[in-house]
Design an enzyme around this catalytic site. Structure first.
Site, PDB file in Angstrom:
ATOM      1  N   GLU A 156      10.554   2.778   6.202  1.00  0.00           N
ATOM      2  CA  GLU A 156      10.326   1.336   6.290  1.00  0.00           C
ATOM      3  C   GLU A 156      11.273   0.756   7.339  1.00  0.00           C
ATOM      4  O   GLU A 156      12.485   0.930   7.253  1.00  0.00           O
ATOM      5  CB  GLU A 156      10.561   0.670   4.935  1.00  0.00           C
ATOM      6  CG  GLU A 156      10.657  -0.847   4.949  1.00  0.00           C
ATOM      7  CD  GLU A 156       9.457  -1.523   5.597  1.00  0.00           C
ATOM      8  OE1 GLU A 156       9.682  -2.460   6.401  1.00  0.00           O
ATOM      9  OE2 GLU A 156       8.317  -1.123   5.316  1.00  0.00           O
ATOM     10  N   ARG A 173       3.918   9.501 -10.177  1.00  0.00           N
ATOM     11  CA  ARG A 173       3.528   9.544 -11.588  1.00  0.00           C
ATOM     12  C   ARG A 173       2.760  10.826 -11.911  1.00  0.00           C
ATOM     13  O   ARG A 173       2.860  11.362 -13.012  1.00  0.00           O
ATOM     14  CB  ARG A 173       2.662   8.332 -11.945  1.00  0.00           C
ATOM     15  CG  ARG A 173       3.388   6.999 -11.925  1.00  0.00           C
ATOM     16  CD  ARG A 173       2.496   5.871 -12.423  1.00  0.00           C
ATOM     17  NE  ARG A 173       3.096   4.579 -12.156  1.00  0.00           N
ATOM     18  CZ  ARG A 173       2.745   3.780 -11.142  1.00  0.00           C
ATOM     19  NH1 ARG A 173       1.772   4.150 -10.319  1.00  0.00           N
ATOM     20  NH2 ARG A 173       3.348   2.627 -10.947  1.00  0.00           N
ATOM     21  N   CYS A 175       2.505 -12.773   0.392  1.00  0.00           N
ATOM     22  CA  CYS A 175       1.727 -13.977   0.086  1.00  0.00           C
ATOM     23  C   CYS A 175       2.604 -15.091  -0.481  1.00  0.00           C
ATOM     24  O   CYS A 175       2.235 -16.271  -0.438  1.00  0.00           O
ATOM     25  CB  CYS A 175       0.622 -13.652  -0.908  1.00  0.00           C
ATOM     26  SG  CYS A 175      -0.544 -12.398  -0.357  1.00  0.00           S
ATOM     27  N   TYR A 219     -17.580 -22.189 -22.605  1.00  0.00           N
ATOM     28  CA  TYR A 219     -17.699 -23.648 -22.499  1.00  0.00           C
ATOM     29  C   TYR A 219     -16.947 -24.346 -23.621  1.00  0.00           C
ATOM     30  O   TYR A 219     -17.039 -23.972 -24.793  1.00  0.00           O
ATOM     31  CB  TYR A 219     -19.166 -24.098 -22.547  1.00  0.00           C
ATOM     32  CG  TYR A 219     -19.281 -25.565 -22.901  1.00  0.00           C
ATOM     33  CD1 TYR A 219     -18.874 -26.538 -21.985  1.00  0.00           C
ATOM     34  CD2 TYR A 219     -19.729 -25.980 -24.151  1.00  0.00           C
ATOM     35  CE1 TYR A 219     -18.936 -27.885 -22.317  1.00  0.00           C
ATOM     36  CE2 TYR A 219     -19.798 -27.321 -24.494  1.00  0.00           C
ATOM     37  CZ  TYR A 219     -19.387 -28.274 -23.570  1.00  0.00           C
ATOM     38  OH  TYR A 219     -19.430 -29.605 -23.885  1.00  0.00           O
ATOM     39  N   SER A 227       8.181  -3.369  -1.236  1.00  0.00           N
ATOM     40  CA  SER A 227       7.389  -3.826  -2.393  1.00  0.00           C
ATOM     41  C   SER A 227       7.594  -5.307  -2.697  1.00  0.00           C
ATOM     42  O   SER A 227       7.972  -5.694  -3.799  1.00  0.00           O
ATOM     43  CB  SER A 227       7.747  -2.986  -3.627  1.00  0.00           C
ATOM     44  OG  SER A 227       7.491  -1.622  -3.386  1.00  0.00           O
ATOM     45  N   ARG A 280     -28.511 -22.856 -10.012  1.00  0.00           N
ATOM     46  CA  ARG A 280     -29.805 -23.453 -10.373  1.00  0.00           C
ATOM     47  C   ARG A 280     -30.446 -24.106  -9.155  1.00  0.00           C
ATOM     48  O   ARG A 280     -31.647 -23.935  -8.902  1.00  0.00           O
ATOM     49  CB  ARG A 280     -29.622 -24.490 -11.479  1.00  0.00           C
ATOM     50  CG  ARG A 280     -29.242 -23.923 -12.830  1.00  0.00           C
ATOM     51  CD  ARG A 280     -29.066 -25.026 -13.861  1.00  0.00           C
ATOM     52  NE  ARG A 280     -30.327 -25.701 -14.184  1.00  0.00           N
ATOM     53  CZ  ARG A 280     -30.424 -26.755 -14.992  1.00  0.00           C
ATOM     54  NH1 ARG A 280     -29.342 -27.259 -15.558  1.00  0.00           N
ATOM     55  NH2 ARG A 280     -31.599 -27.290 -15.243  1.00  0.00           N
ATOM     56  N   ALA A 291       0.820  -1.207   0.000  1.00  0.00           N
ATOM     57  CA  ALA A 291       0.000   0.000   0.000  1.00  0.00           C
ATOM     58  C   ALA A 291       0.852   1.255   0.000  1.00  0.00           C
ATOM     59  O   ALA A 291       0.609   2.193  -0.768  1.00  0.00           O
ATOM     60  CB  ALA A 291      -0.950  -0.003   1.201  1.00  0.00           C
TER      61      ALA A 291
END
Length: 457
Positions: free
Chosen positions: A37, A24, A47, A432, A43, A448, A14
């Site tokens: 930091e 930018r 995970c 499909y 960065s 369904r 973040a």
């Protein structure tokens, strides 16, 4: 024209996404950016740490998306090994301490971004601070665990907790040749699923040779004379361990924000508006694992620590800081994981979530296959779906299966975001062909069946 200063606390997803996006939009002549930091890295993919520990990712640096040098080359004054210890909101400044030397200094800001992340839950138990006991949240944590694995005297590992990190770390340790026991206080692993779906994960973990111990409360850790961990102790048993990984979960890292008087939610995360601006503070933003976000299904705030959200938060913050406009509307709670070849996915509400917010609902569970049943490689999957009883609105989906199962949850995530009913889902025009899906995709089979249940109800 005076140059504004943006101060960013936290150098991962973040924080650095916000800094990069702001850069930018505004050059160094318009906006000075200072980022603090406390660790060694920026960065990176937290995970991916279990896959690095397990050997699927060969090198630590493969997890780093952008190095400190790359950030600095873009005009961001990035200060590693520097921990912010105080936010002076009234004085518009932060106090930072050099982790290695202890030297402290104040830095003023015009705009502030708080991206302090989350911290692993470390229960207050006897022996929890012994050597060989690890939380896994940062690259530094991953390296410390690998160092322990390299010098461990035995090959017995105990993972405490069976959420995403616990399950993924159990698999990683199996790949490292360890005998693994997972001690879990819940009825089944993966409390982000309903217990009936968690049971499928339990069976798969045992098939890998992992010993699952459910409904077990850890009361302490036994250590040896040198202060190293030797066992995990519960009320009923003791499990020998040469290394222990804490996979109990994380909490928002918001002690700094709390001390500064910034608003926190019931889960301990910072509260922001749609622009990710901290509520009641015009020039302070927050994003990533330290904030609470709106659940679009339940309508309540919740804490979800995911890199996908953190990067989006950073992009939104950077756009707003840089003079543009962006919002983060909320989440539906989508997550996916795996245990070897078993894929585990969920989005939306579990049964207990729906009950907690007062929703009446129906549930259906279907068994299907990832491809046409006659096509080679077709594998079984189980899909569970929740729908609101009166309206048929989709409330949640859980999927457990083999290859091709997990990412099907994205169909449900889009339907949840759009507020679709299960009947509307049955008309979705999905791709499909026999190598990819049965004629009726498993998610639509569940829709369904759920439609029929809603009509009957």
């Amino acid at each position: 024209m005076s140059i504004e200063r943006l101060v960013v606390i936290g150098g991962d997803a973040a924080g650095m996404s916000a800094a990069s996006q702001a850069r930018r939009l505004k050059g160094p002549g318009e906006l000075e950016i200072v980022a603090f930091e406390r660790g060694h890295f920026t960065s990176y993919s937290a995970c991916g740490i279990p896959y690095w520990v397990g050997g699927d990712v060969a090198e630590r640096d493969e997890l780093i998306a952008r190095t400190p040098e790359e950030h600095r080359a873009r005009g961001i004054d990035l200060r590693l090994r520097t921990e912010v210890t105080e936010i002076d909101v009234a004085g518009r400044r932060v106090r930072a301490r050099d982790v290695d030397t202890g030297a402290q200094s104040w830095t003023s800001y015009d705009k502030l971004v708080i991206a302090t992340g989350a911290r692993p839950i470390r229960p207050d138990l006897p022996g929890v601070d012994a050597s060989g006991v690890h939380g896994v949240q940062t690259l530094d944590d991953g390296q410390a665990l690998l160092d322990t694995l390299a010098r461990a005297r035995g090959r017995r590992a105990v993972v405490v907790g069976a959420g995403y990190i616990g399950v993924e770390m159990a698999e990683a340790l199996i790949h490292r040749g360890y005998e693994v026991t997972v001690v879990n206080r819940g009825r089944e692993p993966m409390s982000t699923l309903d217990p009936d779906m968690g049971r499928l994960v339990h069976t798969a973990m045992e098939g890998l040779g992992i010993t699952m111990v459910n409904d077990a409360e850890v009361t302490g850790l036994r250590t040896d004379g040198d202060g190293g961990v030797r066992a995990v102790v519960t009320e009923d048993a003791e499990y020998p361990a040469d290394v222990v990984v804490l996979g109990i979960g994380v909490r928002p890292e918001t002690a700094l924000a709390k001390s500064a008087g910034l608003p926190l939610g019931r889960h301990g995360g910072l509260l922001t508006d749609l622009a990710m601006r901290v509520r009641g503070h015009e020039d302070i933003w927050a994003g990533g694992d330290c904030v609470e976000v709106l659940d679009l299904v339940s309508g309540q705030e919740r804490h979800i620590a995911l890199g996908t959200h953190a990067n989006k938060h950073g992009q939104v913050i950077g756009a707003n800081v840089g003079g543009g406009y962006a919002t983060f509307p909320g989440v539906v709670g989508t997550a996916v994981s795996k245990v070897c070849d078993l894929e585990i996915a969920r989005t939306g509400l579990r049964e207990k979530d729906a009950r907690r917010v007062g929703l009446r609902f129906v549930t259906v569970t279907v068994e299907s296959t990832s491809r046409a049943g006659y096509y080679p490689g077709a594998s079984a999957m189980t899909v569970k779906m929740l729908a609101e009883r009166r309206t048929g609105r989709l409330l949640g989906v859980q999927i457990v299966g083999r290859e091709g199962a997990g990412k099907r949850v994205d169909i449900a995530a889009v339907a949840l975001t759009a507020g679709m009913t299960v009947e509307q889902m049955t008309a979705l025009d999905l791709g499909y062909a026999p190598p990819f899906s049965p004629v009726w995709d498993p998610v639509l089979v569940a829709a369904r069946k759920a439609t029929a249940e809603v009509r009957n109800a």
